[in-house]
Write an enzyme that holds these catalytic residues in place. Structure first.
Site, mmCIF file in Angstrom:
data_model
loop_
_atom_site.group_PDB
_atom_site.id
_atom_site.type_symbol
_atom_site.label_atom_id
_atom_site.label_comp_id
_atom_site.label_asym_id
_atom_site.label_seq_id
_atom_site.Cartn_x
_atom_site.Cartn_y
_atom_site.Cartn_z
ATOM 1 N N SER A 1 67.122 32.432 45.912
ATOM 2 C CA SER A 1 66.581 33.182 47.072
ATOM 3 C C SER A 1 67.640 33.968 47.831
ATOM 4 C CB SER A 1 65.876 32.241 48.070
ATOM 5 O OG SER A 1 64.866 31.546 47.445
ATOM 6 N N ASP B 1 72.482 26.730 35.849
ATOM 7 C CA ASP B 1 71.242 26.092 35.404
ATOM 8 C C ASP B 1 71.268 25.967 33.878
ATOM 9 O OD1 ASP B 1 70.417 26.383 37.980
ATOM 10 O OD2 ASP B 1 69.004 28.027 37.600
ATOM 11 N N VAL C 1 70.044 42.212 56.655
ATOM 12 C CA VAL C 1 69.519 43.390 57.372
ATOM 13 C C VAL C 1 68.129 43.057 57.911
ATOM 14 C CG1 VAL C 1 70.791 45.245 56.215
ATOM 15 C CG2 VAL C 1 68.747 44.310 55.132
ATOM 16 N N CYS D 1 40.115 41.966 46.349
ATOM 17 C CA CYS D 1 39.775 41.056 45.241
ATOM 18 C C CYS D 1 38.931 39.889 45.740
ATOM 19 C CB CYS D 1 41.045 40.618 44.520
ATOM 20 S SG CYS D 1 40.722 40.236 42.801
ATOM 21 N N GLU E 1 32.637 30.952 40.811
ATOM 22 C CA GLU E 1 33.944 30.281 40.838
ATOM 23 C C GLU E 1 33.893 29.057 41.765
ATOM 24 O OE1 GLU E 1 37.195 32.795 42.126
ATOM 25 O OE2 GLU E 1 38.682 31.224 41.846
ATOM 26 N N HIS F 1 43.722 45.523 43.211
ATOM 27 C CA HIS F 1 44.830 45.209 44.127
ATOM 28 C C HIS F 1 45.629 46.468 44.457
ATOM 29 C CE1 HIS F 1 44.684 40.775 44.066
ATOM 30 N NE2 HIS F 1 44.171 40.947 42.856
ATOM 31 N N GLU G 1 47.677 46.945 46.739
ATOM 32 C CA GLU G 1 49.021 46.663 47.285
ATOM 33 C C GLU G 1 50.123 46.808 46.236
ATOM 34 O OE1 GLU G 1 46.640 44.475 46.736
ATOM 35 O OE2 GLU G 1 47.352 42.439 46.367
HETATM 36 N N1 GLN Z 1 39.452 34.229 42.132
HETATM 37 C C1 GLN Z 1 38.848 35.508 42.003
HETATM 38 C C2 GLN Z 1 38.621 35.888 40.547
HETATM 39 O O1 GLN Z 1 39.263 35.351 39.689
HETATM 40 C C3 GLN Z 1 39.673 36.568 42.707
HETATM 41 C C4 GLN Z 1 41.021 36.754 42.124
HETATM 42 C C5 GLN Z 1 41.966 37.518 43.017
HETATM 43 O O2 GLN Z 1 41.753 37.577 44.229
HETATM 44 N N2 GLN Z 1 43.041 38.046 42.467
HETATM 45 O O3 GLN Z 1 37.820 36.719 40.256
#
Ligand code: GLN
Length: 549
Positions: free
Chosen positions: A15, A147, A241, A383, A407, A521, A523
Site C-alpha cells: 500500500s 514475499d 500529496v 449496476c 440473486e 459501470h 466509473e
Molecule cells: N450482483 C449484481 C449482478 O451480478 C450486480 C453486480 C454489480 O453491481 N456489479 O448482476
C-alpha cells in the site's frame, strides 16, 4: 519498434502507492511526447481478482475486452492514454494455469516442467507479447520484495535485462522512509534491507523512490545511495500529496522523469504539464461544493469504490465544485421512515447507489432509492444500484409487492431481475451459457457492450445527444423483460438498450430532477481530463439541488 522497459517493484510494506507511482511516471513520459504502455503482474494465486471480495482486494477493475483486473489498472487508464486489455494484468494463478495447460497438451515434449525456466519464460512472454508499437512499457510487480510468491516474477525481470539489453531496461524500487517521532529522525534502514533483498536476487535498482511524509534531506539520500549502491542523484522523495493528481507534478519537481529518460537514453523535450497543473488547480480552488451520499456495503474500505470515488471527483472538476463523499452504511438505514431520513440526509445533494454482490444491505439501498425518488433528490444507480431502483419502483409504484432480483430471492414470484442463461460476446464471436451452478470466475457479462439511447432522456442529454455508446459491464443478473411493459406503464422509462440484444441498460423516471440507473459501470472510463458524461450530469443535478435548498 522495440520498447524500453521500466519495472517498478515495491519494498518494506504494501500500500505504498506503487500503482500510482507507476501511473504518474506514465503520465510524465506521455507529457514528454512518448507513447506508453502499462502492465501489472500480481503474485497471488487467484487466476484473476474477479472472485476476490472487495473487502480483501478492493475494487475489481474491468477492461473493454472484459478482463477483471487489479484496481491499479484503473490508475493506469486514468493517468495515461494506454489502452488496457486482458494482457495488462497477469497473476501467478494465470501464469501457472497457462503453463499447466501447455504441459497437459504435451507442448514441453516430455521435459520436466520447472519454475525456472518454464514459469519464468511464460512470465517473460506475457511481458513481451503486448508491448508493440510503444516507446516505453511500464511493468509493475505487485506485492512486496521478499514475499515468496513474487520470486518467479523478480527472477523473470532479472533475466529480462539480459534478454533485451541493459540499455533497454530500468528498475525502479519504491520503498518507505518512515519518520520516527520519538527520535525525530527519518529512517533509511528499511530501505537498505529491501534493496538488499532485491540485490540478492540479482536486481540492482537504478532509481529508488522513497515514500515519505516529508522531503528527504540530502544526508539521508546520501546514506541510501551509499548503502544501496546507487548514485546519489537517483534517490528521490515520493512525498505524500493531498490529491492523487498531484503525484505526477510532485515526481516531476523531484526530477524523476528527467532521470528516467536520461538513464534510458531517450531524448525528449521538457514535459508539457499544463493540463495536470490545471486539474490540480481546479481541485484545490473549487468555486463551490456538493455532498453525495454513497449508500453502500463496503463503506469501511473505500478502496472498494476506487474508480467511483475518482469519477465523482472528475464530475466535480467538470462542474468546478468539490465533491464531498458521505459513505452511508446501507444496513443502518434499512427501515428508516422518510421523516428520519429527511433529518439524517439534510446535507445530501445527491445519492449514489453503487454496484455490489450479495444480500447484505440490499433492503437499505432499496429504502434509499425510494426516499430519493419520492423527495426528488438526484439519484444515480450503478449496476446493483440500478437493479434495486427497479425493485423499489416495482414494489411501490407498480404494485409488484414481491418484486426482487433472483440473486436475493431465488423463489420470488416477481423476479424483475433474473439470471441470464445465455448471451454472446459484444463482437458476436463467442456464446456463453451459465446456470446457478456454473463456475463463478470470469463468467459474468463482462466488458464493453454497445447501447442505444432514447432521444430526450437524461442519458441522451448527458452524452451530448449521442445515439450509441459503449460501456463496461460486470454483472450476472439482467432486467426481466416480462415486467417491462407494466413498469413502463407506471412511468419507469427504459432509455438505453443493448444495440444487438433485448437487454435493458438504462432506466429513468421523468418527473424528477435526475433519476438514472445504468446496468453498466461508467466509473471505469472516467478520467480527470475527460470526466464521464453521466458523472458530469449527476454532479450538475446535485449542484442545482444544493443551490435550491
Ligand atoms: N450482483 C449484481 C449482478 O451480478 C450486480 C453486480 C454489480 O453491481 N456489479 O448482476
Amino acid at each position: 519498434m522495440k520498447p524500453k522497459y521500466i519495472f517498478v517493484t515495491g519494498g518494506v510494506i504494501s500500500s505504498l502507492g506503487k500503482g500510482l507511482a507507476a501511473a504518474s511516471l506514465g503520465a510524465l513520459l506521455e507529457a514528454r511526447g512518448l507513447t506508453v504502455g502499462m502492465q501489472k503482474l500480481d503474485p497471488y494465486l487467484n487466476v484473476d481478482p474477479g472472485t476476490m471480495s472487495p473487502f480483501q482486494h478492493g475494487e475489481v477493475f474491468v477492461t473493454d475486452d472484459g478482463a477483471e483486473t487489479d484496481l491499479d489498472l484503473g490508475h493506469y487508464e486514468r493517468f495515461t492514454h494506454t489502452k488496457l486489455s486482458r494482457h495488462s494484468n497477469y497473476t501467478s494463478g494465470k501464469i501457472y494455469d497457462q503453463v499447466i495447460s501447455k504441459e497437459r497438451r504435451g507442448d514441453y515434449l516430455g521435459g520436466t516442467v520447472q519454475v525456472i525456466p518454464h514459469i519464468t519464460n511464460e512470465i517473460k512472454s506475457c511481458i513481451r507479447q503486448w508491448a508493440d508499437n510503444i516507446d516505453v512499457a511500464i511493468v509493475e510487480i505487485g506485492g512486496t520484495v521478499g514475499d515468496i510468491e513474487s520470486q518467479p516474477f523478480l527472477e523473470a525481470i532479472r533475466q529480462f535485462r539480459n534478454d533485451v539489453g541493459p540499455q533497454n531496461v530500468l528498475y525502479i524500487h519504491l520503498t518507505l522512509v518512515p519518520y520516527i517521532k520519538t527520535a525525530g529522525e527519518l529512517k533509511s534502514k528499511p530501505t537498505q534491507h529491501s534493496v538488499k533483498e532485491l540485490r540478492q536476487i540479482g536486481i540492482q535498482p537504478d532509481i529508488i523512490l522513497c515514500r515519505a511524509d516529508r522531503e528527504l534531506p540530502q544526508d539521508i539520500k546520501d546514506k541510501i545511495s551509499l548503502f544501496c549502491n546507487i548514485s546519489g542523484d537517483a534517490v528521490f522523495t515520493a512525498r505524500d500529496v493531498d490529491s492523487i493528481y498531484e503525484c505526477p507534478l510532485a515526481l516531476h519537481e523531484e526530477g524523476v522523469d528527467e532521470k528516467v529518460v536520461s538513464l534510458l537514453n531517450i531524448w525528449t523535450g521538457a514535459p508539457r504539464l499544463e493540463l495536470w497543473r490545471e486539474i490540480v488547480r481546479k481541485i484545490n480552488e473549487p468555486s463551490g461544493e456538493v455532498t453525495i451520499g454513497i449508500v453502500g456495503k463496503y463503506i469501511a474500505l473505500t478502496e472498494s469504490y476506487k474508480s467511483l470515488n475518482e469519477a465523482l471527483t472528475h464530475g466535480g472538476i467538470a462542474n468546478d465544485v468539490k465533491v464531498n463523499l458521505d459513505y452511508i452504511d446501507a444496513e443502518e438505514i434499512d427501515g428508516l421512515s422518510d421523516e428520519a431520513m429527511l433529518k439524517r440526509f439534510k446535507h445530501i445533494d445527491g445519492f449514489l447507489i453503487p454496484g455490489g454482490f450479495g444480500t447484505r444491505g440490499v433492503e437499505g439501498k432499496i429504502s434509499a432509492a425510494g426516499f430519493a425518488r419520492r423527495h426528488k433528490i438526484p439519484l444515480f444507480g450503478i449496476c446493483l444500484g440500478m437493479q434495486l431502483m427497479v425493485v423499489e419502483f416495482a414494489r411501490n409504484e407498480a404494485g409488484l409487492k414481491d418484486a426482487n432480483s433472483a440473486e436475493f430471492d431465488a423463489d420470488t414470484k416477481e423476479p424483475v431481475f433474473y439470471l441470464l442463461k445465455q448471451w454472446t460476446s459484444p463482437d458476436g464471436s463467442q456464446t456463453f451459457t451459465q446456470d446457478e451452478n456454473s463456475n463463478k470466475g470470469g463468467t459474468m457479462r463482462l466488458g464493453a457492450h454497445p447501447c442505444r439511447l432514447s432521444e430526450g432522456s437524461f442519458a441522451w442529454q448527458a452524452y451530448n445527444h449521442k445515439g450509441d455508446i459503449a460501456e463496461r459491464h460486470r454483472h450476472r443478473y439482467e432486467f426481466n423483460n416480462q415486467f417491462r411493459a407494466v413498469l413502463e406503464e407506471k412511468g419507469l422509462n427504459v432509455t438505453g438498450t443493448h444495440l444487438h440484444h433485448d437487454l435493458v441498460e438504462i432506466i429513468e423516471i421523468k418527473d424528477h430532477p435526475w433519476y438514472l440507473g445504468c446496468q453498466f459501470h461508467p466509473e471505469f472510463t472516467s478520467k480527470p481530463m475527460r470526466p464521464h458524461p453521466l458523472f458530469v450530469a449527476f454532479i450538475k443535478a446535485a449542484l442545482k439541488k444544493s443551490k435550491s435548498s
